[in-house]
Scaffold this active site. Structure first.
Site, short mmCIF file in Angstrom:
data_model
loop_
_atom_site.label_atom_id
_atom_site.label_comp_id
_atom_site.label_asym_id
_atom_site.label_seq_id
_atom_site.Cartn_x
_atom_site.Cartn_y
_atom_site.Cartn_z
N LYS A 1 0.83 -1.21 0.00
CA LYS A 1 0.00 0.00 0.00
C LYS A 1 0.86 1.26 0.00
O LYS A 1 0.53 2.23 -0.66
CB LYS A 1 -0.97 -0.01 1.19
CG LYS A 1 -2.06 -1.06 1.01
CD LYS A 1 -3.13 -1.00 2.08
CE LYS A 1 -4.20 -2.06 1.81
NZ LYS A 1 -5.13 -2.22 2.91
N LYS B 1 -5.08 -11.00 -5.26
CA LYS B 1 -6.31 -11.30 -4.52
C LYS B 1 -7.41 -10.29 -4.83
O LYS B 1 -7.12 -9.13 -5.16
CB LYS B 1 -6.03 -11.36 -3.02
CG LYS B 1 -5.67 -10.04 -2.43
CD LYS B 1 -5.75 -10.02 -0.92
CE LYS B 1 -5.60 -8.57 -0.53
NZ LYS B 1 -5.51 -8.15 0.76
N LYS C 1 -10.75 -4.79 -1.81
CA LYS C 1 -11.64 -3.63 -1.74
C LYS C 1 -10.91 -2.37 -2.15
O LYS C 1 -11.50 -1.43 -2.64
CB LYS C 1 -12.13 -3.44 -0.29
CG LYS C 1 -13.22 -4.41 0.10
CD LYS C 1 -13.77 -4.10 1.48
CE LYS C 1 -12.76 -4.41 2.56
NZ LYS C 1 -13.31 -4.59 3.89
P1 TYM Z 1 -10.42 -6.54 5.50
O1 TYM Z 1 -11.47 -5.55 5.86
O2 TYM Z 1 -9.50 -6.22 4.38
O3 TYM Z 1 -11.09 -7.93 5.18
C1 TYM Z 1 -12.02 -8.54 6.06
C2 TYM Z 1 -11.81 -10.04 6.06
O4 TYM Z 1 -11.94 -10.53 4.72
C3 TYM Z 1 -10.80 -11.32 4.41
N1 TYM Z 1 -10.49 -11.16 2.97
C4 TYM Z 1 -10.41 -12.18 2.10
N2 TYM Z 1 -10.58 -13.50 2.25
C5 TYM Z 1 -10.44 -14.27 1.14
N3 TYM Z 1 -10.15 -13.77 -0.08
C6 TYM Z 1 -9.97 -12.43 -0.28
N4 TYM Z 1 -9.72 -11.97 -1.49
C7 TYM Z 1 -10.11 -11.58 0.85
N5 TYM Z 1 -10.00 -10.23 1.01
C8 TYM Z 1 -10.25 -10.00 2.32
C9 TYM Z 1 -9.68 -10.78 5.26
O5 TYM Z 1 -8.67 -11.74 5.44
C10 TYM Z 1 -10.42 -10.44 6.54
O6 TYM Z 1 -10.52 -11.58 7.36
N6 TYM Z 1 -6.91 -5.94 9.02
C11 TYM Z 1 -8.20 -6.53 8.74
C12 TYM Z 1 -9.31 -6.08 9.65
C13 TYM Z 1 -9.03 -6.21 11.11
C14 TYM Z 1 -9.05 -7.42 11.85
C15 TYM Z 1 -8.81 -7.04 13.20
C16 TYM Z 1 -9.25 -8.75 11.50
C17 TYM Z 1 -8.78 -5.21 11.98
N7 TYM Z 1 -8.66 -5.70 13.24
C18 TYM Z 1 -8.77 -7.99 14.21
C19 TYM Z 1 -9.21 -9.71 12.54
C20 TYM Z 1 -8.96 -9.33 13.87
C21 TYM Z 1 -8.61 -6.15 7.32
O7 TYM Z 1 -8.19 -5.15 6.78
O8 TYM Z 1 -9.59 -6.94 6.80
#
Ligand code: TYM
Length: 325
Positions: A109, A190, A193
């Site tokens: 990023k 992948k 968003k």
């Molecule tokens: P975020 O918002 O990007 O994504 C949310 C969840 O979706 C999963 N994910 C995917 N799984 C499979 N294939 C994909 N292409 C894909 N894109 C996203 C992510 O692995 C995630 O589980 N840092 C985290 C948010 C967060 C968090 C936490 C997660 C903040 N604090 C504490 C767990 C525990 C994030 O940006 O997820």
């Protein structure tokens, strides 16, 4: 089993978020499960304030529509529980600059923009705090969060060694299939968003005709042999995993039933549309009642604070702060 996970309310929820994370949340919800919409994390990249407000409510409705039951688990908005931001500072004084600057997501990023925000670098510390505040044993996430989970474990162990055993060292949990859903137009990256790829991203609330178009135009290869093989056939294997996670089979079983890409794509499109239809329906009903969603979030934040507050106080005290006494 104590569980915590989170999702950023940035962009619209896509099928990767759903299959990689949210469906696991629904399956594992229990009175000891905490799920949060991490709006503080969404501030690490540019976002219009009005958009952030709206999307936070959209995500609340989406998570309920996907099957989270606030009577069974705790659903809350991160910024409404101030201990998350407070904990983040304490853990910034445990984590090192070196380990944060080595994070793959940060490097990716940061390389795409000039003058990135400090929060983009410290983001995994905020995430570690989210998890550790609830003494989570399990963290259901997609594959892309593995490295952040490892860092969380590292920070927890370092803290426990230095200040006494306060934190539970958590484990990441990934689904059997679709832990990494790839972009339909570029299966080497992948589904995401934050990177605009309208034809490569299947959104949870895409119209059925759009879902159909995107799946039919998904990039595959030209040898026309249906076989589950990520190295030789990433585009096709991505579709097979998606199919398998909706049908409950293994990708190899799905592959055995097909001899033509077109037939697989047609059936996958139908399967995705019918699986998402009830979620779309519930979403519309829930999203219309914003007051009910706000009230639900307030209840969630109160429940979350009851757990996060005492843990925060223990951490602060262990580090020598007089706060909270
Ligand atoms: P975020 O918002 O990007 O994504 C949310 C969840 O979706 C999963 N994910 C995917 N799984 C499979 N294939 C994909 N292409 C894909 N894109 C996203 C992510 O692995 C995630 O589980 N840092 C985290 C948010 C967060 C968090 C936490 C997660 C903040 N604090 C504490 C767990 C525990 C994030 O940006 O997820």
């Amino acid at each position: 089993m104590r569980i915590l996970s989170g999702i950023q309310p940035s962009g619209s929820m896509h099928i990767g978020n759903y299959l990689g994370a949210v469906r696991q949340w629904v399956a594992s919800q229990n009175p000891d499960a905490f799920y949060c919409i991490v709006d503080l994390h969404a501030l690490t990249l540019e976002i219009e304030p009005q958009k952030l407000r709206e999307q936070t409510v959209d995500y609340l409705a989406s998570l309920l529509a996907a099957g989270l039951d606030p009577e069974l688990c705790t659903l809350f908005i991160q910024s409404q529980v101030p201990y998350h931001a407070q904990m983040s500072w304490l853990l910034e004084c445990v984590a090192t600059y070196g380990e944060l600057s080595r994070m793959t997501q940060f490097k990716e990023k940061a390389s795409r923009q000039h003058g990135y925000r400090v929060g983009l670098l410290t983001y995994p510390v905020l995430m570690a705090g989210d998890i550790l505040l609830y003494s989570a044993q399990q963290v259901p996430v997609g594959d892309d969060q593995r490295q952040h989970l490892e860092l969380t474990r590292e920070i927890a162990e370092r803290f426990n060694n230095r200040y006494g055993s306060v934190f539970t060292v958590p484990e990441g949990v990934q689904p059997a299939a679709s832990s990494r859903v790839m972009d339909l137009q570029d299966p080497s990256r992948k589904m995401s968003k934050s990177l605009a790829s309208p034809m490569g991203t299947l959104y949870l609330f895409d119209e059925p005709s759009e879902i159909d178009k995107k799946i039919k135009k998904a990039v595959t290869d030209t040898d026309n042999e249906v076989r589950f093989d990520w190295d030789a056939k990433p585009g096709l294997s991505n579709l097979l995993e998606m199919y398998a996670s909706f049908s409950g089979e293994s990708p190899v079983e799905v592959a055995e039933r097909y001899s033509r890409y077109g037939d697989l794509k047609k059936d996958l499109s139908e399967l995705v549309v019918t699986s998402l239809a009830p979620i779309r329906q519930r979403y519309r009903e829930l999203r219309d009642d914003e007051a009910a969603l706000q009230a639900l979030a307030a209840r969630g934040a109160a429940k979350a604070s009851e757990v996060a507050g005492p843990l925060y106080e223990r951490v602060a005290a262990a580090m020598g702060l007089l706060a909270g006494r």
